[in-house]
Design a protein around this motif. Sequence first.
Motif, PDB file in Angstrom:
ATOM      1  N   MET A 170       0.838  -1.192   0.000  1.00  0.00           N
ATOM      2  CA  MET A 170       0.000   0.000   0.000  1.00  0.00           C
ATOM      3  C   MET A 170       0.874   1.243   0.000  1.00  0.00           C
ATOM      4  SD  MET A 170      -2.963   1.181   2.693  1.00  0.00           S
ATOM      5  CE  MET A 170      -1.775   1.867   3.858  1.00  0.00           C
ATOM      6  N   LYS A 171       0.466   2.258  -0.808  1.00  0.00           N
ATOM      7  CA  LYS A 171       1.227   3.499  -0.883  1.00  0.00           C
ATOM      8  C   LYS A 171       0.333   4.679  -0.495  1.00  0.00           C
ATOM      9  CE  LYS A 171       4.574   4.253  -3.478  1.00  0.00           C
ATOM     10  NZ  LYS A 171       5.489   4.646  -4.575  1.00  0.00           N
ATOM     11  N   ILE A 172       0.956   5.649   0.158  1.00  0.00           N
ATOM     12  CA  ILE A 172       0.233   6.801   0.678  1.00  0.00           C
ATOM     13  C   ILE A 172       0.774   8.075   0.038  1.00  0.00           C
ATOM     14  CG2 ILE A 172      -0.318   8.133   2.750  1.00  0.00           C
ATOM     15  CD1 ILE A 172       0.295   5.543   4.365  1.00  0.00           C
ATOM     16  N   ALA A 173      -0.132   8.940  -0.409  1.00  0.00           N
ATOM     17  CA  ALA A 173       0.236  10.266  -0.899  1.00  0.00           C
ATOM     18  C   ALA A 173      -0.212  11.296   0.129  1.00  0.00           C
ATOM     19  CB  ALA A 173      -0.417  10.539  -2.246  1.00  0.00           C
ATOM     20  N   TYR A 174       0.739  12.044   0.669  1.00  0.00           N
ATOM     21  CA  TYR A 174       0.408  13.137   1.572  1.00  0.00           C
ATOM     22  C   TYR A 174       0.291  14.419   0.756  1.00  0.00           C
ATOM     23  CZ  TYR A 174       1.329  10.268   5.699  1.00  0.00           C
ATOM     24  OH  TYR A 174       1.268   9.296   6.680  1.00  0.00           O
ATOM     25  N   LEU A 175      -0.859  15.058   0.835  1.00  0.00           N
ATOM     26  CA  LEU A 175      -1.105  16.309   0.134  1.00  0.00           C
ATOM     27  C   LEU A 175      -1.055  17.431   1.171  1.00  0.00           C
ATOM     28  CD1 LEU A 175      -4.244  15.139  -1.916  1.00  0.00           C
ATOM     29  CD2 LEU A 175      -1.822  14.651  -2.347  1.00  0.00           C
ATOM     30  N   ILE A 176      -0.074  18.307   1.067  1.00  0.00           N
ATOM     31  CA  ILE A 176       0.159  19.299   2.119  1.00  0.00           C
ATOM     32  C   ILE A 176       0.003  20.707   1.566  1.00  0.00           C
ATOM     33  CG2 ILE A 176       1.776  20.131   3.859  1.00  0.00           C
ATOM     34  CD1 ILE A 176       3.165  17.420   3.757  1.00  0.00           C
ATOM     35  N   LEU A 177      -0.830  21.491   2.231  1.00  0.00           N
ATOM     36  CA  LEU A 177      -1.020  22.904   1.886  1.00  0.00           C
ATOM     37  C   LEU A 177      -0.366  23.757   2.970  1.00  0.00           C
ATOM     38  CD1 LEU A 177      -2.338  25.101   0.125  1.00  0.00           C
ATOM     39  CD2 LEU A 177      -4.417  24.815   1.479  1.00  0.00           C
ATOM     40  N   ALA A 178       0.573  24.603   2.577  1.00  0.00           N
ATOM     41  CA  ALA A 178       1.309  25.420   3.552  1.00  0.00           C
ATOM     42  C   ALA A 178       1.458  26.843   3.038  1.00  0.00           C
ATOM     43  CB  ALA A 178       2.678  24.810   3.827  1.00  0.00           C
ATOM     44  N   HIS A 179       1.614  27.768   3.983  1.00  0.00           N
ATOM     45  CA  HIS A 179       1.827  29.158   3.596  1.00  0.00           C
ATOM     46  C   HIS A 179       2.864  29.850   4.482  1.00  0.00           C
ATOM     47  CE1 HIS A 179      -1.114  29.512   6.873  1.00  0.00           C
ATOM     48  NE2 HIS A 179      -0.669  30.733   7.056  1.00  0.00           N
ATOM     49  N   HIS A 180       3.290  29.194   5.561  1.00  0.00           N
ATOM     50  CA  HIS A 180       4.320  29.775   6.433  1.00  0.00           C
ATOM     51  C   HIS A 180       5.031  28.618   7.141  1.00  0.00           C
ATOM     52  CE1 HIS A 180       1.694  29.903  10.364  1.00  0.00           C
ATOM     53  NE2 HIS A 180       1.440  28.840   9.645  1.00  0.00           N
ATOM     54  N   GLN A 181       5.950  28.940   8.020  1.00  0.00           N
ATOM     55  CA  GLN A 181       6.687  27.965   8.823  1.00  0.00           C
ATOM     56  C   GLN A 181       7.446  26.921   7.981  1.00  0.00           C
ATOM     57  OE1 GLN A 181       4.733  27.595  13.075  1.00  0.00           O
ATOM     58  NE2 GLN A 181       3.435  26.545  11.600  1.00  0.00           N
ATOM     59  N   PRO A 182       8.400  27.359   7.173  1.00  0.00           N
ATOM     60  CA  PRO A 182       9.146  26.408   6.338  1.00  0.00           C
ATOM     61  C   PRO A 182       9.889  25.333   7.123  1.00  0.00           C
ATOM     62  CG  PRO A 182      10.136  28.600   6.278  1.00  0.00           C
ATOM     63  CD  PRO A 182       8.808  28.747   6.929  1.00  0.00           C
ATOM     64  N   LYS A 183      10.462  25.694   8.298  1.00  0.00           N
ATOM     65  CA  LYS A 183      11.152  24.683   9.112  1.00  0.00           C
ATOM     66  C   LYS A 183      10.167  23.639   9.621  1.00  0.00           C
ATOM     67  CE  LYS A 183      15.082  27.432  10.755  1.00  0.00           C
ATOM     68  NZ  LYS A 183      15.790  27.958  11.956  1.00  0.00           N
ATOM     69  N   GLN A 184       8.995  24.103  10.000  1.00  0.00           N
ATOM     70  CA  GLN A 184       7.959  23.192  10.501  1.00  0.00           C
ATOM     71  C   GLN A 184       7.518  22.225   9.405  1.00  0.00           C
ATOM     72  OE1 GLN A 184       6.796  22.922  13.552  1.00  0.00           O
ATOM     73  NE2 GLN A 184       5.163  21.450  13.135  1.00  0.00           N
ATOM     74  N   LEU A 185       7.393  22.722   8.183  1.00  0.00           N
ATOM     75  CA  LEU A 185       7.016  21.863   7.053  1.00  0.00           C
ATOM     76  C   LEU A 185       8.083  20.800   6.815  1.00  0.00           C
ATOM     77  CD1 LEU A 185       5.217  21.172   4.614  1.00  0.00           C
ATOM     78  CD2 LEU A 185       6.526  22.858   3.301  1.00  0.00           C
ATOM     79  N   TYR A 186       9.343  21.198   6.849  1.00  0.00           N
ATOM     80  CA  TYR A 186      10.436  20.246   6.649  1.00  0.00           C
ATOM     81  C   TYR A 186      10.416  19.177   7.742  1.00  0.00           C
ATOM     82  CZ  TYR A 186      15.231  18.557   5.969  1.00  0.00           C
ATOM     83  OH  TYR A 186      16.334  17.774   5.758  1.00  0.00           O
ATOM     84  N   ARG A 187      10.144  19.602   8.949  1.00  0.00           N
ATOM     85  CA  ARG A 187      10.075  18.660  10.072  1.00  0.00           C
ATOM     86  C   ARG A 187       8.903  17.692   9.884  1.00  0.00           C
ATOM     87  NH1 ARG A 187      10.827  20.308  16.410  1.00  0.00           N
ATOM     88  NH2 ARG A 187      10.767  18.179  17.246  1.00  0.00           N
ATOM     89  N   LEU A 188       7.763  18.208   9.430  1.00  0.00           N
ATOM     90  CA  LEU A 188       6.597  17.363   9.179  1.00  0.00           C
ATOM     91  C   LEU A 188       6.903  16.289   8.144  1.00  0.00           C
ATOM     92  CD1 LEU A 188       3.544  16.641   9.216  1.00  0.00           C
ATOM     93  CD2 LEU A 188       3.192  18.530   7.596  1.00  0.00           C
ATOM     94  N   VAL A 189       7.527  16.680   7.041  1.00  0.00           N
ATOM     95  CA  VAL A 189       7.861  15.720   5.987  1.00  0.00           C
ATOM     96  C   VAL A 189       8.818  14.662   6.515  1.00  0.00           C
ATOM     97  CG1 VAL A 189       9.022  15.440   3.760  1.00  0.00           C
ATOM     98  CG2 VAL A 189       7.403  17.322   4.103  1.00  0.00           C
ATOM     99  N   ASN A 190       9.848  15.062   7.251  1.00  0.00           N
ATOM    100  CA  ASN A 190      10.798  14.106   7.810  1.00  0.00           C
ATOM    101  C   ASN A 190      10.130  13.115   8.749  1.00  0.00           C
ATOM    102  OD1 ASN A 190      13.085  14.903   6.488  1.00  0.00           O
ATOM    103  ND2 ASN A 190      13.868  16.185   8.131  1.00  0.00           N
TER     104      ASN A 190
END
Length: 312
Positions: free
Chosen positions: A1-21
């Motif tokens: 099974m494969k999962i696609a995460y669809l992420i909408l962001a507008h601020h907090q670039p470090k937080q987004l990187y942390r979320l992906v990791n």
Amino acid sequence: MKIAYLILAHHQPKQLYRLVNSLNSEHVSFFIYIDLKADISKFDCYDYGSNVFFIKNRVFVNRFGYSQPQAMINLIRTAEASNEYDYFIFLSGNDYPIKDNNYIYNYLKNNYPTNFINFYPLVGSADKVNNIKQYRFVDIIKDSPKYLNIPLRFIQFMINKLFPNRSFMKGIIPYRGSTSWCLNRQTINYIVEYLESPKSKKYVKYFKSVWGSDEIFFQTLILNSPYAKQCRYYERDIKNSTTFMINENKAFLHYIDWSRDREDPAILDMRDYELLKNSDLLFGRKFFEHKSDELLDKIDKNLLNTICSPSG
């Protein structure tokens, strides 16, 4: 099974990187949409892997306007095109997992093809029913020069005052719920096919003047489709319901605190750790840089068994 995460962001670039990791594994890919108002160079400067894709077709996203479901549609179309994912999970850049990747993978595999999406019929005396009865030109007003904002708001006010309430599209029951959802591939395919069909023009046109259309657009489309029966709690809350729903059920996979004495919703911090730890949900919202850092560090160490703090 494969999962696609669809992420909408507008601020907090470090937080987004942390979320992906925190969510990265061999079974997943990430499709990231950065609001056109944001400087994308602050987001794509990190060393993301080959399974991370930034959406090029970007628009200005206005809260409560149709621009938000449009951004979500752009994410869906890009991820769906490869036809290789079993689940599509929509997240904001303020989300974070509270279960590790193995738990998330096995939970979804064991529950496939259940759709996890909040909903309730937006009819009668239901909460927010006026969102579809009145004309709201959110994107037109917010995308116009500031000196036109007041005149445009006055025009909107007069239209709603002088004309009767709008009637919803015939043959379709409107539904509303949270923008957080997890949908199976068949349902996502249906959404894309519908939006590419001629009959979608009237549907899209209607939602371009709806307040909070991101909370209604997908719920209405799915709950009026052949895949409604795959939605969690559909049998209980729609098919066999004996009570009138005035607000959304809790079919999604997110922990969110809507306490009135906190933010809207609460920005989670250390006081929320035990609640997150004991929750049977998969994700939490919302986490902010600095205020949530200590909590995120503890989640990484104790709940995810990893260290995901971004560098730089």
